[in-house]
Design a protein around this motif. Sequence first.
Motif: not given
Length: 157
Positions: A31-40, A106-107
């Motif tokens: 797995s590949v996880v991006i942090t944070p997954p959502q942002a403004a 993805d983010a």
Amino acid sequence: MSSRWIPLATAVLLAACGESPTATSDPVVGSVVITPPQAALAVGDTLSLMATVKSVDGRPMEVPVTWASSDGERASLTPQGSRVRVTGKRAGPVMVKASVAGRTGDATLSLVNPIPQLQTLDPASAPLGSQGILVTVRGEGFNPDSRVRWNGEERPT
């Protein structure tokens, strides 16, 4: 059996008792996880994202990450290994992807225009019913997509 055969027989016997060599392989990316997954992110500002890569058995992996933006005109990326610095260039949605060995994370970023800070209007006032007045707006946080509204209607800038 002669004495010259003993060392050879001993070597063969020791080799047969030992473990057979096994091939070692690199862990497989799970797995590949991006942090944070959502942002403004405001246009002109920067944000740091981090990719966490794990093997199929859940162990963290330190491997090279390839970063990509869905829209290079809205956001530029400056990769720094497992991190990437995102700079907002134009308002709108952007997807940032981190890829390793065919796996991606993805983010989703929402790039927004900064809230302009109005400093002055020139002229500050005008007589009621005046026509064709040129008003100069000064402040901070304006960008090419900024709009001026007067009495609820957008005016040419």
